[in-house]
Design an enzyme around this catalytic site. Structure first.
Site, PDB file in Angstrom:
ATOM      1  CG  HIS A  93      -5.421   7.606   3.193  1.00 54.72           C
ATOM      2  ND1 HIS A  93      -4.626   6.163   3.269  1.00 54.72           N
ATOM      3  CD2 HIS A  93      -5.272   7.805   1.759  1.00 54.72           C
ATOM      4  CE1 HIS A  93      -3.848   6.341   2.278  1.00 54.72           C
ATOM      5  NE2 HIS A  93      -4.432   7.052   1.340  1.00 54.72           N
ATOM      6  CD  GLU A 135      -3.840   5.251   6.732  1.00 60.02           C
ATOM      7  OE1 GLU A 135      -4.705   5.383   6.003  1.00 60.02           O
ATOM      8  OE2 GLU A 135      -3.144   4.329   6.217  1.00 60.02           O
TER       9      GLU A 135
HETATM   10  C1  F6R Z   1      -0.130  11.203  -1.466  1.00 56.41           C
HETATM   11  C2  F6R Z   1      -1.541  11.076  -0.480  1.00 56.41           C
HETATM   12  C3  F6R Z   1      -2.205   9.825  -0.510  1.00 56.41           C
HETATM   13  C4  F6R Z   1      -2.730   9.513  -1.829  1.00 56.41           C
HETATM   14  C5  F6R Z   1      -3.865   8.487  -1.825  1.00 56.41           C
HETATM   15  C6  F6R Z   1      -4.264   8.088  -3.279  1.00 56.41           C
HETATM   16  O1  F6R Z   1       0.466  12.308  -1.188  1.00 56.41           O
HETATM   17  O2  F6R Z   1      -1.516  11.842   0.447  1.00 56.41           O
HETATM   18  O3  F6R Z   1      -3.274  10.359   0.324  1.00 56.41           O
HETATM   19  O4  F6R Z   1      -3.511  10.595  -2.452  1.00 56.41           O
HETATM   20  O5  F6R Z   1      -3.283   7.386  -1.079  1.00 56.41           O
HETATM   21  O6  F6R Z   1      -3.036   7.483  -3.757  1.00 56.41           O
HETATM   22  P1  F6R Z   1      -3.364   7.021  -5.322  1.00 56.41           P
HETATM   23  O7  F6R Z   1      -3.276   8.416  -6.140  1.00 56.41           O
HETATM   24  O8  F6R Z   1      -1.724   6.451  -5.865  1.00 56.41           O
HETATM   25  O9  F6R Z   1      -4.189   6.075  -5.581  1.00 56.41           O
END
Ligand code: F6R
Length: 243
Positions: free
Chosen positions: A138, A143
């Site tokens: 995503h 999603e």
């Molecule tokens: C956050 C967002 C999400 C995250 C993704 C990865 O604003 O839009 O798409 O970038 O879920 O999250 P991390 O960096 O926590 O692994």
């Protein structure tokens, strides 16, 4: 699309911060699209260091965040509004009136989506959009699905996303089930896109999204059709590309 392999999370963060700093220097009134989560935290720290060293100035910068959980108030320490203040805005000379995050408490979610989308247009669009990528591919909270969502919308989070994000909450039951998110169309309208990905649990998503077929089942794969994308990975996130 440019794919950059770095050795570590720290190096990934420095490379990404250099690109954002260049954007801020070249266009001091840039509109930056920002992301939350673990991936950009190191990059925000690097930007704060550059600000403290007198190398960058946020006073004319505007920001629009990608997403926000539905039902979390701004003072909830898991809201993305709180995250942005905590990780960046409180530490630099940005005018907070120019920072924007969807309102997770909006009474009329549909109206909030329309408001957010028009706000981005009124600002003249996003100059540089920063993204992380989910384990399921995503971007924002777009999603995997049978079609790409065009504009800002309310998204039902996948079980795997709720599972991945529970680490930030007291229990899995506290993780919101829905979030406001820019759409794929909103993200693709940005002039320039920078993606940061780190850790072995992102290796599959990175390989599928950036070297596999373009499909709404891997939302990040659409970025292959954008004319100016830089993906910065640490060695672990990049590891499956080398296979
Ligand atoms: C956050 C967002 C999400 C995250 C993704 C990865 O604003 O839009 O798409 O970038 O879920 O999250 P991390 O960096 O926590 O692994």
């Amino acid at each position: 699309m440019k794919l950059i392999r770095t050795e570590s999370y720290e190096e990934m963060s420095r490379v990404a911060a250099n690109i954002l700093a260049a954007q801020i220097t070249l266009k001091p009134n840039s509109v930056l699209g920002l992301a939350t989560g673990s991936s950009p935290v190191g990059m925000y720290k690097e930007l704060i260091k550059k600000y403290e060293a007198g190398d960058i100035d946020f006073s004319d910068i505007s920001t629009v965040n990608l997403d926000e959980y539905k039902g979390l108030t701004r003072d909830n320490d898991q809201s993305y509004y709180y995250f942005m203040n905590d990780n960046l805005f409180d530490h630099v000379n940005i005018d907070k009136a120019r920072t924007n995050v969807p309102n997770g408490m909006a009474e009329d979610p549909e109206a909030e989506c329309v408001r957010y989308e028009s706000l981005i247009k009124e600002l003249g669009g996003v100059d540089l959009q920063l993204l992380g990528i989910g384990r399921n591919g995503h971007i924002g909270f777009n999603e995997p699905s049978d079609s790409f969502d065009k504009a800002t919308h309310l998204s039902d989070l996948e079980e795997s996303t709720i599972e991945a994000n529970k680490r930030f909450f007291a229990s899995i039951d506290d993780v919101p089930r829905q979030a406001f998110s820019m759409g794929i169309g909103t993200i693709m309208s940005a002039k320039k896109i920078v993606v940061v990905a780190s850790g072995a649990d992102k290796a599959d998503a990175v390989k599928k999204a950036f070297t596999g077929p373009v499909t709404p089942q891997v939302p990040g794969s659409i970025l292959q059709f954008h004319p100016d994308v830089t993906v910065i990975c640490d060695a672990e996130a990049y590891s499956k590309i080398e296979e």
